[in-house]
Design a protein around this motif. Structure first.
Motif, PDB file in Angstrom:
ATOM      1  N   ALA A 112      -9.050   3.199   1.251  1.00  0.00           N
ATOM      2  CA  ALA A 112      -9.997   3.628   0.228  1.00  0.00           C
ATOM      3  C   ALA A 112      -9.922   5.139   0.078  1.00  0.00           C
ATOM      4  CB  ALA A 112     -11.426   3.203   0.586  1.00  0.00           C
ATOM      5  N   GLY A 113      -9.942   5.612  -1.157  1.00  0.00           N
ATOM      6  CA  GLY A 113      -9.860   7.040  -1.415  1.00  0.00           C
ATOM      7  C   GLY A 113      -9.437   7.301  -2.839  1.00  0.00           C
ATOM      8  N   ILE A 114      -8.342   8.027  -2.995  1.00  0.00           N
ATOM      9  CA  ILE A 114      -7.804   8.391  -4.302  1.00  0.00           C
ATOM     10  C   ILE A 114      -6.309   8.116  -4.320  1.00  0.00           C
ATOM     11  CG2 ILE A 114      -7.494  10.261  -5.972  1.00  0.00           C
ATOM     12  CD1 ILE A 114      -9.881  11.660  -4.738  1.00  0.00           C
ATOM     13  N   GLN A 115      -5.805   7.617  -5.456  1.00  0.00           N
ATOM     14  CA  GLN A 115      -4.380   7.292  -5.571  1.00  0.00           C
ATOM     15  C   GLN A 115      -3.899   7.513  -6.997  1.00  0.00           C
ATOM     16  OE1 GLN A 115      -3.424   3.126  -4.905  1.00  0.00           O
ATOM     17  NE2 GLN A 115      -1.393   3.653  -4.134  1.00  0.00           N
ATOM     18  N   VAL A 116      -2.705   8.066  -7.124  1.00  0.00           N
ATOM     19  CA  VAL A 116      -2.051   8.224  -8.419  1.00  0.00           C
ATOM     20  C   VAL A 116      -0.636   7.684  -8.289  1.00  0.00           C
ATOM     21  CG1 VAL A 116      -1.381   9.787 -10.280  1.00  0.00           C
ATOM     22  CG2 VAL A 116      -3.403  10.303  -8.902  1.00  0.00           C
ATOM     23  N   LYS A 117      -0.237   6.812  -9.209  1.00  0.00           N
ATOM     24  CA  LYS A 117       1.112   6.260  -9.200  1.00  0.00           C
ATOM     25  C   LYS A 117       1.808   6.583 -10.517  1.00  0.00           C
ATOM     26  CE  LYS A 117       1.948   2.397  -7.074  1.00  0.00           C
ATOM     27  NZ  LYS A 117       2.006   0.971  -6.657  1.00  0.00           N
ATOM     28  N   PHE A 118       3.065   7.018 -10.406  1.00  0.00           N
ATOM     29  CA  PHE A 118       3.902   7.332 -11.567  1.00  0.00           C
ATOM     30  C   PHE A 118       5.101   6.393 -11.556  1.00  0.00           C
ATOM     31  CE2 PHE A 118       1.736  11.172 -10.248  1.00  0.00           C
ATOM     32  CZ  PHE A 118       1.242  11.684 -11.440  1.00  0.00           C
ATOM     33  N   ASN A 119       5.462   5.894 -12.728  1.00  0.00           N
ATOM     34  CA  ASN A 119       6.613   5.001 -12.842  1.00  0.00           C
ATOM     35  C   ASN A 119       7.393   5.371 -14.098  1.00  0.00           C
ATOM     36  OD1 ASN A 119       8.452   2.927 -12.585  1.00  0.00           O
ATOM     37  ND2 ASN A 119       7.056   1.354 -13.330  1.00  0.00           N
ATOM     38  N   HIS A 120       8.463   6.139 -13.917  1.00  0.00           N
ATOM     39  CA  HIS A 120       9.293   6.594 -15.025  1.00  0.00           C
ATOM     40  C   HIS A 120      10.700   6.016 -14.894  1.00  0.00           C
ATOM     41  CE1 HIS A 120       6.537   9.637 -16.809  1.00  0.00           C
ATOM     42  NE2 HIS A 120       5.994   9.565 -15.604  1.00  0.00           N
ATOM     43  N   ASP A 121      11.520   6.227 -15.903  1.00  0.00           N
ATOM     44  CA  ASP A 121      12.861   5.646 -15.909  1.00  0.00           C
ATOM     45  C   ASP A 121      13.722   6.171 -14.769  1.00  0.00           C
ATOM     46  OD1 ASP A 121      12.188   4.241 -18.175  1.00  0.00           O
ATOM     47  OD2 ASP A 121      12.973   5.758 -19.551  1.00  0.00           O
ATOM     48  N   ARG A 122      13.608   7.463 -14.464  1.00  0.00           N
ATOM     49  CA  ARG A 122      14.478   8.083 -13.472  1.00  0.00           C
ATOM     50  C   ARG A 122      13.784   8.446 -12.166  1.00  0.00           C
ATOM     51  NH1 ARG A 122      19.892   7.316 -13.862  1.00  0.00           N
ATOM     52  NH2 ARG A 122      20.508   7.273 -16.057  1.00  0.00           N
ATOM     53  N   TRP A 123      12.473   8.309 -12.118  1.00  0.00           N
ATOM     54  CA  TRP A 123      11.773   8.626 -10.875  1.00  0.00           C
ATOM     55  C   TRP A 123      10.440   7.893 -10.815  1.00  0.00           C
ATOM     56  CZ3 TRP A 123       7.018  11.213 -11.033  1.00  0.00           C
ATOM     57  CH2 TRP A 123       6.677  11.752 -12.273  1.00  0.00           C
ATOM     58  N   ASN A 124       9.977   7.689  -9.599  1.00  0.00           N
ATOM     59  CA  ASN A 124       8.670   7.080  -9.380  1.00  0.00           C
ATOM     60  C   ASN A 124       8.022   7.744  -8.175  1.00  0.00           C
ATOM     61  OD1 ASN A 124       9.105   5.280  -6.806  1.00  0.00           O
ATOM     62  ND2 ASN A 124      10.882   4.867  -8.131  1.00  0.00           N
ATOM     63  N   ALA A 125       6.708   7.683  -8.122  1.00  0.00           N
ATOM     64  CA  ALA A 125       5.985   8.334  -7.036  1.00  0.00           C
ATOM     65  C   ALA A 125       4.643   7.653  -6.817  1.00  0.00           C
ATOM     66  CB  ALA A 125       5.778   9.818  -7.339  1.00  0.00           C
ATOM     67  N   ASP A 126       4.229   7.642  -5.550  1.00  0.00           N
ATOM     68  CA  ASP A 126       2.936   7.117  -5.134  1.00  0.00           C
ATOM     69  C   ASP A 126       2.266   8.200  -4.298  1.00  0.00           C
ATOM     70  OD1 ASP A 126       0.747   5.753  -4.220  1.00  0.00           O
ATOM     71  OD2 ASP A 126       1.856   4.115  -3.273  1.00  0.00           O
ATOM     72  N   LEU A 127       1.148   8.740  -4.775  1.00  0.00           N
ATOM     73  CA  LEU A 127       0.413   9.793  -4.077  1.00  0.00           C
ATOM     74  C   LEU A 127      -0.978   9.267  -3.747  1.00  0.00           C
ATOM     75  CD1 LEU A 127       2.225  11.131  -6.561  1.00  0.00           C
ATOM     76  CD2 LEU A 127       1.271  13.247  -5.664  1.00  0.00           C
ATOM     77  N   TRP A 128      -1.399   9.390  -2.488  1.00  0.00           N
ATOM     78  CA  TRP A 128      -2.687   8.816  -2.110  1.00  0.00           C
ATOM     79  C   TRP A 128      -3.319   9.572  -0.942  1.00  0.00           C
ATOM     80  CZ3 TRP A 128       1.911   7.218  -0.266  1.00  0.00           C
ATOM     81  CH2 TRP A 128       2.029   6.963   1.097  1.00  0.00           C
ATOM     82  N   ILE A 129      -4.637   9.435  -0.855  1.00  0.00           N
ATOM     83  CA  ILE A 129      -5.416   9.867   0.309  1.00  0.00           C
ATOM     84  C   ILE A 129      -6.308   8.700   0.713  1.00  0.00           C
ATOM     85  CG2 ILE A 129      -7.118  11.470   1.242  1.00  0.00           C
ATOM     86  CD1 ILE A 129      -6.204  13.539  -0.719  1.00  0.00           C
ATOM     87  N   ASP A 130      -6.111   8.189   1.910  1.00  0.00           N
ATOM     88  CA  ASP A 130      -6.933   7.126   2.462  1.00  0.00           C
ATOM     89  C   ASP A 130      -7.985   7.778   3.357  1.00  0.00           C
ATOM     90  OD1 ASP A 130      -8.002   4.825   3.563  1.00  0.00           O
ATOM     91  OD2 ASP A 130      -6.374   4.574   5.007  1.00  0.00           O
ATOM     92  N   TRP A 131      -9.222   7.898   2.857  1.00  0.00           N
ATOM     93  CA  TRP A 131     -10.277   8.605   3.578  1.00  0.00           C
ATOM     94  C   TRP A 131     -10.940   7.624   4.551  1.00  0.00           C
ATOM     95  CZ3 TRP A 131     -10.437  13.671   1.836  1.00  0.00           C
ATOM     96  CH2 TRP A 131     -11.254  14.533   2.592  1.00  0.00           C
ATOM     97  N   GLN A 132     -10.521   7.668   5.810  1.00  0.00           N
ATOM     98  CA  GLN A 132     -10.935   6.667   6.783  1.00  0.00           C
ATOM     99  C   GLN A 132     -12.290   6.957   7.413  1.00  0.00           C
ATOM    100  OE1 GLN A 132      -7.659   6.301   9.557  1.00  0.00           O
ATOM    101  NE2 GLN A 132      -6.379   5.247   8.050  1.00  0.00           N
ATOM    102  N   LYS A 133     -12.678   8.233   7.501  1.00  0.00           N
ATOM    103  CA  LYS A 133     -13.971   8.569   8.089  1.00  0.00           C
ATOM    104  C   LYS A 133     -14.495   9.848   7.451  1.00  0.00           C
ATOM    105  CE  LYS A 133     -14.712   7.466  12.263  1.00  0.00           C
ATOM    106  NZ  LYS A 133     -14.710   7.365  13.756  1.00  0.00           N
TER     107      LYS A 133
END
Length: 386
Positions: free
Chosen positions: A162-183
């Motif tokens: 649980a936290g914040i996440q941004v995912k990008f999906n393009h023709d030549r690149w993809n990325a998954d950026l996230w912060i899982d706020w555990q406490k």
């Protein structure tokens, strides 16, 4: 205390020959990828649904039996058997936004207690290529992280991310950026703030109908401690950075359908004197190959870690452990894997996983085997605006 510095110097001269030998062994063996197993669970983004006002009920269920027979100084063998189920209500107030509300129940066979976690996510998709999520996160495929970096068993033991996440999906690149706020903490709380952060992506260097060459890049870490916590001890941060090359191909053959060859170089940093490893950094090298057939996926790999450590990764790949007085200067593993994944119906699957780990230094064999059954259902309640 082990003398890692001298060991690294002694191993440097023969390092190239060992890597070449391991590469040839992997290349000509039936190798599998223990990092890219079947889709055990999916958190669908529903990008193909333009109907504002749609209401759905979705159920994600994972049933598992996993046996670990470890021959390691850092971890004993154990068995995980149980299930978790995640019913949730999905509402689409707009074709670019949907809300998820529900819960997840985790239960283990042979235990009377169970764990109940709330589930809420707000998902905004300004374009088909970008997904922004707040609340519970999408941790499909372990965020694409390799087992030395992130143990996939977190899906069977931990609360949902649980936290914040941004995912990008393009023709030549993809990325998954996230912060899982555990406490999360408030001022005066007697424990440390804790969160896991990561970036996992890949850039396509070359691609045609049957071949693809890409460069995976990973930045992953764990941070404990904050400015307002009252817990004793300093803040601590673990970080792993990984770069590599991945070659994927389609054969069109009757038996071997496709394959993959990948190599990765990893660097880890960790708090000094946290464990039995001297210093505060280490490195790892991983080469692996896979062949996909009608009878499953066969794979193998070679791992070498020098003072490599992250508490998030699978323990067998680490050179030490938190709270342990023992460590190894160089950790080498030959990894052989098999994956069988059978589709029952849309979004539901049955599978078998087997991993074999051979340590040439200790001449000991560890193994993991698992059965799993996933059931993912989506039920449309209303197409009309509410």
């Amino acid at each position: 205390m082990i003398n890692i510095t001298n060991t690294i110097k002694r191993s440097t001269s023969g390092f190239g020959q060992k890597i070449i030998g391991a590469f040839l062994l992997v290349l000509f063996s039936f190798g599998a990828f223990s990092q890219e197993g079947p889709r055990i669970i999916s958190n669908y983004e529903h990008a193909d649904s333009p109907i504002a006002g749609k209401l759905m009920v979705e159920i994600n269920n994972l049933n598992f039996f996993k046996d670990n027979e470890f021959k390691s100084k850092y971890i004993d063998g154990y068995t995980l058997t149980g299930m978790w189920i995640r019913p949730k209500l999905l509402y689409f107030p707009d074709n670019k936004l949907h809300l998820e509300l529900g819960g997840q129940v985790m239960a283990y066979n042979g235990r009377e207690d169970y764990k109940l976690y709330p589930w809420f996510s707000a998902v905004y998709m300004p374009t088909k290529r970008i997904t922004f999520r707040m609340g519970n996160l999408n941790q499909d495929q372990n965020h694409g992280l390799a087992e030395p970096v992130m143990d996939s068993e977190h899906l069977l033991k931990d609360r949902p991310e649980a936290g914040i996440q941004v995912k990008f999906n393009h023709d030549r690149w993809n990325a998954d950026l996230w912060i899982d706020w555990q406490k999360m903490i408030f001022k005066g709380d007697p424990y440390k703030e804790r969160f896991v952060f990561g970036t996992a992506g890949a850039v396509t260097l070359f691609q045609n109908e049957k071949r693809k060459l890409s460069m995976p890049i990973v930045f992953n870490g764990l941070h404990e401690g904050g400015e307002i916590d009252a817990a004793p001890g300093p803040a601590q941060t673990h970080i792993v950075v990984s770069e590599g090359l991945k070659y994927e191909y389609e054969t069109g053959g009757a038996l071997i359908k496709s394959g993959r060859l990948e190599c990765s170089f990893l660097q880890s940093t960790y708090p000094q004197n946290e464990n039995a490893l001297p210093g505060k950094s280490g490195i790892g090298f991983f080469v692996q190959t896979a062949m996909n057939t009608d009878y499953g996926t066969f794979a193998s790999g070679y791992w070498q870690g020098n003072r490599f450590f992250t508490p998030l990764g699978m323990p067998l790949y680490q050179n030490g452990a938190i709270g342990q007085v023992a460590a190894v200067d160089v950790n080498r593993l030959l990894v052989f894997s098999y994956r069988f994944d059978h589709k029952i119906f849309d979004q539901s699957r049955f599978g078998f996983v087997s991993d074999l780990f051979y340590n040439p230094s200790t001449r000991k064999i560890s193994n993991c085997a698992a059965l799993y059954l996933t059931v993912n259902l989506s039920i449309l309640c209303s197409k009309k605006a509410l």
